[in-house]
Design an enzyme around this catalytic site. Sequence first.
Site, PDB file in Angstrom:
ATOM      1  N   ALA A   1       0.869  -1.172   0.000  1.00  0.00           N
ATOM      2  CA  ALA A   1       0.000   0.000   0.000  1.00  0.00           C
ATOM      3  C   ALA A   1       0.907   1.223   0.000  1.00  0.00           C
ATOM      4  O   ALA A   1       2.069   1.145   0.412  1.00  0.00           O
ATOM      5  CB  ALA A   1      -0.881  -0.019   1.239  1.00  0.00           C
TER       6      ALA A   1
ATOM      7  N   GLU B   1      -0.561  -9.268  -0.060  1.00  0.00           N
ATOM      8  CA  GLU B   1      -1.985  -9.477   0.262  1.00  0.00           C
ATOM      9  C   GLU B   1      -2.843  -9.559  -1.002  1.00  0.00           C
ATOM     10  O   GLU B   1      -3.800 -10.331  -1.062  1.00  0.00           O
ATOM     11  CB  GLU B   1      -2.465  -8.344   1.169  1.00  0.00           C
ATOM     12  CG  GLU B   1      -1.827  -8.429   2.558  1.00  0.00           C
ATOM     13  CD  GLU B   1      -2.005  -7.156   3.374  1.00  0.00           C
ATOM     14  OE1 GLU B   1      -1.706  -6.062   2.859  1.00  0.00           O
ATOM     15  OE2 GLU B   1      -2.459  -7.261   4.527  1.00  0.00           O
TER      16      GLU B   1
ATOM     17  N   GLU C   1       4.856  -4.709   7.539  1.00  0.00           N
ATOM     18  CA  GLU C   1       4.091  -3.648   8.210  1.00  0.00           C
ATOM     19  C   GLU C   1       4.546  -3.320   9.625  1.00  0.00           C
ATOM     20  O   GLU C   1       4.545  -2.157  10.011  1.00  0.00           O
ATOM     21  CB  GLU C   1       2.593  -4.012   8.234  1.00  0.00           C
ATOM     22  CG  GLU C   1       1.898  -3.876   6.883  1.00  0.00           C
ATOM     23  CD  GLU C   1       2.004  -5.112   6.014  1.00  0.00           C
ATOM     24  OE1 GLU C   1       2.759  -6.051   6.358  1.00  0.00           O
ATOM     25  OE2 GLU C   1       1.306  -5.166   4.994  1.00  0.00           O
TER      26      GLU C   1
ATOM     27  N   GLY D   1       0.693  -4.848   1.036  1.00  0.00           N
ATOM     28  CA  GLY D   1      -0.516  -4.957   0.214  1.00  0.00           C
ATOM     29  C   GLY D   1      -0.302  -5.737  -1.076  1.00  0.00           C
ATOM     30  O   GLY D   1      -1.257  -6.274  -1.643  1.00  0.00           O
TER      31      GLY D   1
HETATM   32  N1  CAA Z   1       4.566   3.168  -0.998  1.00  0.00           N
HETATM   33  C1  CAA Z   1       4.940   4.324  -1.581  1.00  0.00           C
HETATM   34  N2  CAA Z   1       6.017   4.417  -2.392  1.00  0.00           N
HETATM   35  C2  CAA Z   1       6.749   3.314  -2.577  1.00  0.00           C
HETATM   36  C3  CAA Z   1       6.423   2.081  -1.981  1.00  0.00           C
HETATM   37  C4  CAA Z   1       5.256   2.036  -1.157  1.00  0.00           C
HETATM   38  N3  CAA Z   1       4.847   0.900  -0.584  1.00  0.00           N
HETATM   39  N4  CAA Z   1       7.332   1.165  -2.347  1.00  0.00           N
HETATM   40  C5  CAA Z   1       8.202   1.803  -3.140  1.00  0.00           C
HETATM   41  N5  CAA Z   1       7.862   3.102  -3.299  1.00  0.00           N
HETATM   42  C6  CAA Z   1       8.528   4.138  -4.068  1.00  0.00           C
HETATM   43  C7  CAA Z   1       9.766   4.647  -3.344  1.00  0.00           C
HETATM   44  O1  CAA Z   1       9.410   5.620  -2.389  1.00  0.00           O
HETATM   45  C8  CAA Z   1      10.554   5.208  -4.494  1.00  0.00           C
HETATM   46  O2  CAA Z   1      10.016   6.465  -4.837  1.00  0.00           O
HETATM   47  P1  CAA Z   1      11.002   7.707  -5.196  1.00  0.00           P
HETATM   48  O3  CAA Z   1      11.752   7.245  -6.414  1.00  0.00           O
HETATM   49  O4  CAA Z   1      10.061   8.822  -5.471  1.00  0.00           O
HETATM   50  O5  CAA Z   1      11.886   7.890  -4.021  1.00  0.00           O
HETATM   51  C9  CAA Z   1      10.237   4.257  -5.637  1.00  0.00           C
HETATM   52  O6  CAA Z   1       9.035   3.584  -5.261  1.00  0.00           O
HETATM   53  C10 CAA Z   1      11.304   3.214  -5.844  1.00  0.00           C
HETATM   54  O7  CAA Z   1      11.532   2.579  -4.599  1.00  0.00           O
HETATM   55  P2  CAA Z   1      13.004   2.425  -3.950  1.00  0.00           P
HETATM   56  O8  CAA Z   1      13.885   3.547  -4.369  1.00  0.00           O
HETATM   57  O9  CAA Z   1      12.809   2.220  -2.477  1.00  0.00           O
HETATM   58  O10 CAA Z   1      13.482   1.095  -4.658  1.00  0.00           O
HETATM   59  P3  CAA Z   1      14.507   0.026  -4.107  1.00  0.00           P
HETATM   60  O11 CAA Z   1      14.803  -0.901  -5.226  1.00  0.00           O
HETATM   61  O12 CAA Z   1      15.649   0.670  -3.429  1.00  0.00           O
HETATM   62  O13 CAA Z   1      13.681  -0.785  -2.955  1.00  0.00           O
HETATM   63  C11 CAA Z   1      11.763  -1.901  -2.051  1.00  0.00           C
HETATM   64  C12 CAA Z   1      12.582  -1.546  -3.313  1.00  0.00           C
HETATM   65  C13 CAA Z   1      12.588  -2.853  -1.168  1.00  0.00           C
HETATM   66  C14 CAA Z   1      10.495  -2.599  -2.487  1.00  0.00           C
HETATM   67  C15 CAA Z   1      11.446  -0.600  -1.276  1.00  0.00           C
HETATM   68  O14 CAA Z   1      10.878   0.336  -2.179  1.00  0.00           O
HETATM   69  C16 CAA Z   1      10.500  -0.791  -0.140  1.00  0.00           C
HETATM   70  O15 CAA Z   1      10.882  -1.281   0.906  1.00  0.00           O
HETATM   71  N6  CAA Z   1       9.215  -0.393  -0.335  1.00  0.00           N
HETATM   72  C17 CAA Z   1       8.218  -0.425   0.698  1.00  0.00           C
HETATM   73  C18 CAA Z   1       7.729  -1.850   0.920  1.00  0.00           C
HETATM   74  C19 CAA Z   1       6.728  -1.893   2.055  1.00  0.00           C
HETATM   75  O16 CAA Z   1       7.046  -1.592   3.202  1.00  0.00           O
HETATM   76  N7  CAA Z   1       5.487  -2.272   1.745  1.00  0.00           N
HETATM   77  C20 CAA Z   1       4.422  -2.382   2.710  1.00  0.00           C
HETATM   78  C21 CAA Z   1       3.636  -1.111   2.741  1.00  0.00           C
HETATM   79  S1  CAA Z   1       2.493  -1.083   4.075  1.00  0.00           S
HETATM   80  C22 CAA Z   1       1.152  -1.952   3.538  1.00  0.00           C
HETATM   81  O17 CAA Z   1       1.136  -2.510   2.452  1.00  0.00           O
HETATM   82  C23 CAA Z   1       0.020  -1.996   4.498  1.00  0.00           C
HETATM   83  C24 CAA Z   1      -1.089  -2.884   4.157  1.00  0.00           C
HETATM   84  O18 CAA Z   1      -1.079  -4.069   4.423  1.00  0.00           O
HETATM   85  C25 CAA Z   1      -2.301  -2.362   3.574  1.00  0.00           C
END
Ligand code: CAA
Length: 258
Positions: A63, A111, A131, A108
């Site tokens: 998400a 999920e 999360e 998400g």
């Molecule tokens: N939300 C918003 N933006 C996200 C995102 C997310 N979940 N995942 C990645 N992005 C964005 C990053 O912010 C980045 O944007 P910018 O270029 O503007 O900075 C872009 O996507 C590329 O991401 P990274 O530079 O971080 O890429 P990476 O290769 O270095 O890392 C990754 C990849 C390991 C997937 C890392 O992006 C990451 O950890 N993302 C978040 C994953 C996460 O925590 N997901 C769970 C979200 S909470 C949820 O989902 C709750 C629920 O159950 C409903």
Amino acid sequence: MEFVTYQVEGRIGIITINRPKALNALNSKVLEELDKTLDGVELNTVRALIITGAGEKSFVAGADISEMCALTKAEGEAFGKKGNDVFRKIETFPIPVIAAINGYALGGGCELSLSCDIRICSENAIFGQPEVGLGITPGFGGTQRLARIVGIGMAKEMIYGARSIKAEEAYRIGLVNQVYPLEELMVAAKKMAEAIAKNAPIAVRNCKKAIDDGLQVDMDQAISIEEKLFGNCFQTEDQKEGMSAFLEKRKVETFFNK
Ligand code: CAA
């Protein structure tokens, strides 16, 4: 649509989450578009769906954290409901849905795949529920569906520890059915969807309903659910055609979905 594309290839529908700048993260707009796309699927002709992510790096990276960052308690709950409603629509969608997981399936994204009937992935796929590291619980069904699919102990280890796993481990614990080189993933997904699509569509739908509804109740009720759906097939032309073809030693040309 800005973030979701939908294409039909013969009897297969392919939904692609297409927000590569954010690794296909799910914001409200993506969820709304996904919902509308599902509503638009032509169930008379499309017999199996594939859900995948655009690009070669990510299925869905979760998400959208920037959207969730400042939510209040009530807004958080509403955002959870928004995702849950769409994912429940996928889970109970009348036709089978295959998740073709082409990279990160986090939060998400994991999920979303859990709400599909079948998961297959590419070798670069990474699954996880990160999360708790963000100060929240999984919010789009992860606390419920992961345990049902991989077992309680493994789900708890992954969720409490925010432990991501690679494709090979996902395969070992039964989270995915198969792992393919990235370039072969969609070919395999379409082949699997086609194998489903060539069978009697009402029978396939009834199988999905029998399995899913039956898992929610005790065995006596579950068996009775199967009996009704089994019986229901005998009022279809496809049952007559399927059985006649067998007895006449010929192949079914096509099932008619009636
Ligand atoms: N939300 C918003 N933006 C996200 C995102 C997310 N979940 N995942 C990645 N992005 C964005 C990053 O912010 C980045 O944007 P910018 O270029 O503007 O900075 C872009 O996507 C590329 O991401 P990274 O530079 O971080 O890429 P990476 O290769 O270095 O890392 C990754 C990849 C390991 C997937 C890392 O992006 C990451 O950890 N993302 C978040 C994953 C996460 O925590 N997901 C769970 C979200 S909470 C949820 O989902 C709750 C629920 O159950 C409903």
